[in-house]
Write an enzyme that holds these catalytic residues in place. Structure first.
Site, PDB file in Angstrom:
ATOM      1  N   ASP A  72       0.818  -1.214   0.000  1.00 45.72           N
ATOM      2  CA  ASP A  72       0.000   0.000   0.000  1.00 45.72           C
ATOM      3  C   ASP A  72       0.851   1.262   0.000  1.00 45.72           C
ATOM      4  O   ASP A  72       1.471   1.608   1.010  1.00 45.72           O
ATOM      5  CB  ASP A  72      -0.895  -0.014   1.245  1.00 45.72           C
ATOM      6  CG  ASP A  72      -1.927   1.085   1.216  1.00 45.72           C
ATOM      7  OD1 ASP A  72      -2.129   1.696   0.142  1.00 45.72           O
ATOM      8  OD2 ASP A  72      -2.537   1.347   2.266  1.00 45.72           O
ATOM      9  N   ASP A  96      -1.702   5.533  -5.569  1.00 45.82           N
ATOM     10  CA  ASP A  96      -2.020   4.619  -4.480  1.00 45.82           C
ATOM     11  C   ASP A  96      -2.207   3.181  -4.956  1.00 45.82           C
ATOM     12  O   ASP A  96      -3.223   2.844  -5.548  1.00 45.82           O
ATOM     13  CB  ASP A  96      -3.288   5.114  -3.778  1.00 45.82           C
ATOM     14  CG  ASP A  96      -3.645   4.238  -2.596  1.00 45.82           C
ATOM     15  OD1 ASP A  96      -2.824   3.393  -2.206  1.00 45.82           O
ATOM     16  OD2 ASP A  96      -4.756   4.391  -2.071  1.00 45.82           O
TER      17      ASP A  96
END
Ligand SMILES: *[C@@H]1O[C@H](CO)[C@@H](O)[C@H](O)[C@H]1NC(C)=O
Ligand SMILES: *[C@@H]1O[C@H](CO)[C@@H](O)[C@H](O)[C@H]1NC(C)=O
Ligand SMILES: *[C@@H]1O[C@H](CO)[C@@H](O)[C@H](O)[C@H]1NC(C)=O
Ligand SMILES: *[C@@H]1O[C@H](CO)[C@@H](O)[C@H](O)[C@H]1NC(C)=O
Ligand SMILES: *[C@@H]1O[C@H](CO)[C@@H](O)[C@H](O)[C@H]1NC(C)=O
Ligand SMILES: *[C@@H]1O[C@H](CO)[C@@H](O)[C@H](O)[C@H]1NC(C)=O
Ligand SMILES: *[C@@H]1O[C@H](CO)[C@@H](O)[C@H](O)[C@H]1NC(C)=O
Ligand SMILES: *[C@@H]1O[C@H](CO)[C@@H](O)[C@H](O)[C@H]1NC(C)=O
Length: 460
Positions: free
Chosen positions: A115, A346
């Site tokens: 992440d 992201d």
């Protein structure tokens, strides 16, 4: 285990499935917490390019990104915020396939979600309390974790861990230290978190999350009671794994991601530490300085990098040339829509989230046009619709988004509408280029030069 069911819909419980019906076990009803909405506002000052980019070399320190398959995995990016602040339900971020990496945690191997939209490394601890959105106890298997950490590292007695991700998933626990090794790079005394309480919709494979964003976004707090945590007041930021690896000069100050389209579980791309992965790309690099977002709910973020945030030059949108239903091409995006806004890069978000007008234009340019499903707060198109041409322009270079990433037929068919999720969804603030974008580029997170760099992948 693959979860094709999803989470959360208020007005009408809707289910995505792969052809065959799946159980409704995890459909839950949610209401929106208004406090969480309010936290999202931000401003930014444009940061101009500082210097010429340093040269990059291919590194052999690469580890596979592993697609966890279709799952209710979701945006891990936005803390204390709903992705779609108008919707009374969770939205499209709930559907998606996630990417994990394998890490060595004190000598044991765990899969964790990779992440770039958050900063903590945490693992679910054996005996974790699994709860629903309202904090009601659930069966531990409902949280969908892979292996649990059952070791006994020393934890800090007067600190706690407390994170809420963009889709409202919440984890609290303890802070401790552990030797953590990723791709052969070992940080000896890494601050980590062990989760003992979670509202979580896991993929059945991963045991937690590893965040590669800046230390500003870490989630350790003073005290033993998470409900007393206040980011401004009791937050105790720490240096996360990637920034320790850089500070200790174990790697050059950069990491790169070549995320690949992979509809089934298995290796789907590479994470390279300290350089570039050896994948074919077009050698025409764009670079964009990282921006500092002034997130109003966290004072320290006003002066520090937090997310990997850039400002694209704009977007190019053309409806499909083979249109047969008589829809005319939408006007050029730049003509009537501001494109001068920050986006975060992201890996933990499946889709692309853009301002409402732009997302609407993209969805209208499908043939036939995609429609907004009010009850779900998402755009869907017919599963055989033809997506438009969409590209992101960064540093004067055009990065086309493959049509396969604009219509996510692999995530299944909406059981009520018969539609498929589109790759671009509307949001009021904090815009995101997620996996639907990343699958088309080599993305370089250049911490040393405080910039992002992108090269287009050769078609695959
Ligand atoms: C960047 O490189 C160009 C040409 O190599 C040079 O003219 C320019 O001064 C450099 N800029 C900076 C900020 O170093
Ligand atoms: C929890 O779920 C597992 C697997 O579905 C099941 O075998 C077990 O009986 C459940 N336990 C409780 C207490 O419901
Ligand atoms: C802890 O986990 C490891 C690896 O999953 C396993 O081999 C071991 O048996 C577990 N120990 C206990 C006490 O559950
Ligand atoms: C934020 O930046 C300041 C100075 O620019 C630095 O002293 C501080 O450690 C940074 N905080 C975090 C959490 O990175
Ligand atoms: C986590 O922190 C927030 C404040 O930022 C607090 O409102 C919330 O109750 C905490 N979570 C838990 C589970 O205690
Ligand atoms: C955090 O601090 C900033 C700057 O001091 C302030 O503007 C903001 O309102 C504070 N936020 C909260 C939730 O207290
Ligand atoms: C559009 O038509 C051209 C020429 O007939 C064809 O080559 C192309 O594949 C079509 N594109 C799509 C997306 O159907
Ligand atoms: C939210 O509602 C406002 C006012 O009704 C509207 O202008 C905006 O476009 C909506 N945003 C989304 C993401 O639907």
């Amino acid at each position: 285990m693959r979860h094709t069911a999803l989470l959360a819909i208020t007005a009408s419980a809707v289910q995505f499935s792969n052809a065959t019906p799946v159980e409704h076990q995890r459909v839950q009803r949610l209401t929106l917490d208004p406090v969480k909405r309010a936290d999202l506002s931000f401003s930014f000052r444009r940061r101009e390019k500082q210097a010429n980019s340093t040269s990059l070399t291919t590194t052999s320190t690469v580890i596979p990104l592993i697609s966890s398959g279709v799952s209710p995995m979701s945006s891990k990016a936005l803390r204390n915020a709903f992705v779609n602040s108008n919707s009374t339900s969770l939205n499209a971020a709930e559907y998606g396939a996630g990417y994990t990496i394998d890490i060595d945690f004190g000598g044991e191997r765990f899969a964790v979600i990779f992440d770039t939209g958050s900063s903590d490394l945490w693992l679910a601890r054996q005996g974790l309390r699994c709860v629903d959105y309202y904090g009601q106890d659930l069966n531990i298997s409902d949280c969908g974790f892979g292996d649990f950490y059952n070791g006994s590292i020393a934890t800090l007695p007067y600190q706690n861990f407390n994170v809420t991700y963009g889709d409202t998933e919440t984890v609290t626990g303890k802070i401790g230290f552990q030797q953590v090794c990723v791709g052969g790079i070992s940080v000896d005394h890494q601050e980590v978190a062990l989760a003992d309480y979670a509202y979580w919709n896991g993929d059945g494979v991963s045991s937690g999350v590893m965040g590669f964003a800046y230390p500003t976004l870490t989630s350790a707090y003073e005290g033993t009671d998470p409900s007393k945590d206040r980011q401004n007041v009791t937050g105790l930021p720490y240096t996360n794994w990637i920034f320790n690896a850089i500070a200790q000069q174990l790697i050059d100050p950069v990491f790169s991601v070549a995320m690949s389209r992979g509809h089934d579980s298995g290796p789907s791309g590479l994470l390279a530490l300290g350089g570039l992965p050896d994948v074919p790309y077009k050698d025409d690099w764009a670079s964009a300085p990282l921006q500092i977002l002034e997130l109003t709910h966290l004072a320290s973020e006003a002066k520090n990098f937090s997310y990997y945030t850039i400002i694209p030059d704009g977007f190019v949108l053309r409806s499909n040339a083979n249109s047969t239903s008589g829809i005319s091409a939408p006007p050029p995006v730049n003509a009537n829509m501001p494109t001068d806004f920050p986006v975060i890069i992201d890996s933990g978000t499946t889709l692309i989230y853009l301002p409402v007008a732009l997302a609407e234009a993209v969805n209208n340019a499908f043939n036939p046009p995609a429609t907004y499903i009010e009850g779900e707060g998402i755009f869907e198109a017919q599963c055989d619709a033809i997506p438009p041409y969409l590209a992101v322009v960064i540093d004067g270079k055009t990065f086309e988004i493959d049509r396969r990433d604009l219509l996510l037929t692999n995530l299944g068919v909406d059981g009520i509408t018969g539609g498929c999720l589109t790759g671009v969804q509307p949001v009021d603030e904090l815009y995101i280029l997620g996996d639907s974008f990343l699958k088309n580029v080599v993305a370089v997170f250049d911490v040393g030069s405080s910039e992002m760099r992108f090269a287009a992948r050769e078609p695959y």
